[in-house]
Design an enzyme around this catalytic site. Sequence first.
Site, mmCIF file in Angstrom:
data_model
loop_
_atom_site.group_PDB
_atom_site.id
_atom_site.type_symbol
_atom_site.label_atom_id
_atom_site.label_comp_id
_atom_site.label_asym_id
_atom_site.label_seq_id
_atom_site.Cartn_x
_atom_site.Cartn_y
_atom_site.Cartn_z
ATOM 1 N N GLN A 121 36.576 -5.747 -24.611
ATOM 2 C CA GLN A 121 37.147 -7.045 -24.258
ATOM 3 C C GLN A 121 37.880 -7.650 -25.457
ATOM 4 O O GLN A 121 37.246 -8.015 -26.438
ATOM 5 C CB GLN A 121 36.022 -7.990 -23.819
ATOM 6 C CG GLN A 121 36.503 -9.360 -23.397
ATOM 7 C CD GLN A 121 35.335 -10.308 -23.153
ATOM 8 O OE1 GLN A 121 34.390 -10.335 -23.939
ATOM 9 N NE2 GLN A 121 35.399 -11.057 -22.070
ATOM 10 N N GLY A 122 39.190 -7.761 -25.361
ATOM 11 C CA GLY A 122 39.991 -8.348 -26.440
ATOM 12 C C GLY A 122 40.395 -9.765 -26.081
ATOM 13 O O GLY A 122 41.567 -10.019 -25.769
ATOM 14 N N GLU A 239 31.116 -12.306 -16.260
ATOM 15 C CA GLU A 239 30.395 -12.052 -17.512
ATOM 16 C C GLU A 239 29.185 -12.985 -17.626
ATOM 17 O O GLU A 239 28.107 -12.574 -18.025
ATOM 18 C CB GLU A 239 31.347 -12.240 -18.695
ATOM 19 C CG GLU A 239 30.721 -11.817 -20.016
ATOM 20 C CD GLU A 239 31.690 -11.920 -21.191
ATOM 21 O OE1 GLU A 239 32.809 -12.410 -21.016
ATOM 22 O OE2 GLU A 239 31.282 -11.506 -22.294
HETATM 23 C C1 LIG Z 1 27.320 -10.242 -30.004
HETATM 24 C C2 LIG Z 1 28.673 -10.778 -29.713
HETATM 25 C C3 LIG Z 1 29.567 -9.991 -29.002
HETATM 26 C C4 LIG Z 1 30.846 -10.479 -28.737
HETATM 27 N N1 LIG Z 1 31.697 -9.633 -28.069
HETATM 28 C C5 LIG Z 1 32.966 -10.069 -27.832
HETATM 29 C C6 LIG Z 1 33.894 -9.186 -27.197
HETATM 30 O O1 LIG Z 1 33.574 -8.038 -26.867
HETATM 31 N N2 LIG Z 1 35.142 -9.635 -27.011
HETATM 32 C C7 LIG Z 1 35.545 -10.896 -27.368
HETATM 33 O O2 LIG Z 1 36.693 -11.245 -27.109
HETATM 34 N N3 LIG Z 1 34.686 -11.757 -27.999
HETATM 35 C C8 LIG Z 1 33.411 -11.353 -28.227
HETATM 36 N N4 LIG Z 1 32.532 -12.203 -28.879
HETATM 37 C C9 LIG Z 1 33.032 -13.484 -29.391
HETATM 38 C C10 LIG Z 1 32.503 -14.708 -28.672
HETATM 39 O O3 LIG Z 1 33.102 -14.855 -27.414
HETATM 40 C C11 LIG Z 1 32.783 -15.916 -29.592
HETATM 41 O O4 LIG Z 1 31.993 -15.727 -30.765
HETATM 42 C C12 LIG Z 1 32.422 -17.218 -28.943
HETATM 43 O O5 LIG Z 1 33.290 -17.516 -27.883
HETATM 44 C C13 LIG Z 1 32.460 -18.388 -29.970
HETATM 45 O O6 LIG Z 1 33.665 -18.417 -30.644
HETATM 46 P P1 LIG Z 1 33.704 -18.478 -32.262
HETATM 47 O O7 LIG Z 1 32.804 -17.412 -32.776
HETATM 48 O O8 LIG Z 1 35.113 -18.459 -32.676
HETATM 49 O O9 LIG Z 1 33.020 -19.868 -32.646
HETATM 50 P P2 LIG Z 1 33.741 -21.299 -32.659
HETATM 51 O O10 LIG Z 1 34.525 -21.468 -31.413
HETATM 52 O O11 LIG Z 1 34.445 -21.449 -33.962
HETATM 53 O O12 LIG Z 1 32.497 -22.269 -32.607
HETATM 54 C C14 LIG Z 1 31.736 -22.651 -33.761
HETATM 55 C C15 LIG Z 1 30.691 -23.652 -33.319
HETATM 56 O O13 LIG Z 1 31.327 -24.854 -32.833
HETATM 57 C C16 LIG Z 1 30.865 -25.155 -31.517
HETATM 58 N N5 LIG Z 1 31.959 -25.723 -30.714
HETATM 59 C C17 LIG Z 1 33.233 -25.261 -30.642
HETATM 60 N N6 LIG Z 1 33.955 -26.008 -29.780
HETATM 61 C C18 LIG Z 1 33.107 -26.954 -29.277
HETATM 62 C C19 LIG Z 1 33.255 -28.014 -28.321
HETATM 63 N N7 LIG Z 1 34.425 -28.229 -27.697
HETATM 64 N N8 LIG Z 1 32.172 -28.766 -28.040
HETATM 65 C C20 LIG Z 1 30.969 -28.535 -28.653
HETATM 66 N N9 LIG Z 1 30.778 -27.556 -29.571
HETATM 67 C C21 LIG Z 1 31.829 -26.768 -29.867
HETATM 68 C C22 LIG Z 1 30.415 -23.823 -30.938
HETATM 69 O O14 LIG Z 1 29.483 -24.010 -29.890
HETATM 70 C C23 LIG Z 1 29.811 -23.137 -32.167
HETATM 71 O O15 LIG Z 1 28.497 -23.590 -32.367
HETATM 72 C C24 LIG Z 1 31.237 -11.758 -29.167
HETATM 73 C C25 LIG Z 1 30.349 -12.560 -29.874
HETATM 74 C C26 LIG Z 1 29.081 -12.081 -30.157
HETATM 75 C C27 LIG Z 1 28.144 -12.960 -30.920
#
Ligand SMILES: Cc1cc2nc3c(=O)[nH]c(=O)nc-3n(C[C@H](O)[C@H](O)[C@H](O)COP(=O)(O)OP(=O)(O)OC[C@H]3O[C@@H](n4cnc5c(N)ncnc54)[C@H](O)[C@@H]3O)c2cc1C
Length: 377
Positions: A121-122, A239
């Site tokens: 998933q990208g 998902e």
């Molecule tokens: C084990 C694992 C597997 C994954 N696999 C995939 C994959 O295969 N493909 C893929 O595309 N992605 C994948 N991901 C990524 C995942 O979807 C993202 O990590 C997730 O959506 C959070 O984005 P971020 O890490 O950029 O955190 P950020 O968006 O930067 O968030 C940082 C913090 O701020 C909080 N926050 C952000 N915005 C808000 C808001 N509006 N209100 C309240 N709080 C907020 C968040 O809850 C979090 O605590 C994976 C992640 C993990 C941990």
Amino acid sequence: MDLAYTAAEEEFRARLRDWLADALPTLPPPPPAGDWPARRAYDSDWQRRLYDAGYGNVHRDASPTLRLIFLEETEKAGAPYVGANFVGLLHAGPTIAAEGTPEQRERWLGPILRGEAIWCQGFSEPEAGSDLASLRTKAVRDGDAYVVTGQKIWTSHAEVADWCELLVRTDPGAPRHRGITWLAMPMDAPGVTVRPLRTLAGSAEFAEVFLDEVRVPAANRVGEENDGWRVTMVTLSFERGTAFAGEVVACRRTLDEVAARARANGRWDDPVLRRGLGRLHAEFTALWRLVQWNVSEAAAIGGVPGTGGSVFKLRYSQARQELYDAAAEVLGPGALDLSVPWTRERLSSLSYTIAAGTSQIQRNILAERVLGLPKGR
Ligand SMILES: Cc1cc2nc3c(=O)[nH]c(=O)nc-3n(C[C@H](O)[C@H](O)[C@H](O)COP(=O)(O)OP(=O)(O)OC[C@H]3O[C@@H](n4cnc5c(N)ncnc54)[C@H](O)[C@@H]3O)c2cc1C
């Protein structure tokens, strides 16, 4: 949904149990957790066995009740987890089934079901996680292809994947949600570079993916150009809504094992621990009921799960962390040993409240779409 099983459903259960009893002892030992090529081979072999036995397409074609029976029986028997097939079987495949053309379904679903094609998933990018609609990977139409340039991150199983469900920006001038397109990108296309990322638990289960003028045929677009956000919502509802369903049964099994260990090592005398385990038992029972509700609701409304998925994702990801915290309490100092499976699961459970949309984001979705509260900024 009628929770009383029909004679035909009970017969399905009995046949599946018999098949599992014969098939599981013939499996080779599972490969080491960090060896993704070996895990791909193992998970693909298991999917092929399911397919040959007539169970390969249960997630898609069977009635909700048969799907739930399948999840219950495979987890109870300790059958292998979908593993590297997670994206293909549980959200890319269902999205293609719901949104793809007949040719796309014909082309991609068979290989997923036979365990021949692994998908990743990208979606996420360094500057687009929770705020996914701000993604910047761009795709420019050139004849019969899109030329894609950008970067993805946290792409699970990218190292061993054949295909990627990829979100790209096709109209930079349009409002954020309207300029996105959903593409199926072959991972062996020139210009794709995968750089694995190592996790806390030591395994490189996900990667950064760099895209440098990658040509993706326009025929690989699922849905219309610039209508990718709507298709993405379909992917995310699978998902969050149903993809983790089978794990609830596995958690109930682990909880029984944790209780048995506590009885054996004297920790059971602690009333606080006993109360915690009792509460978790009730929690996982309720979560399984919620799975049943989500799966049957999805079937009733045309196959795509609703906001019940966010309720489930929010509570399940937290309950899983609490389960492995309780396991660590029962293990005592042994919980510091990374070779203990419960310890590795405890570390990986930390990611559950982040992956597939963080808990804060699920709360925002529920606040806005279910409770009708005003939108956050
Ligand atoms: C084990 C694992 C597997 C994954 N696999 C995939 C994959 O295969 N493909 C893929 O595309 N992605 C994948 N991901 C990524 C995942 O979807 C993202 O990590 C997730 O959506 C959070 O984005 P971020 O890490 O950029 O955190 P950020 O968006 O930067 O968030 C940082 C913090 O701020 C909080 N926050 C952000 N915005 C808000 C808001 N509006 N209100 C309240 N709080 C907020 C968040 O809850 C979090 O605590 C994976 C992640 C993990 C941990």
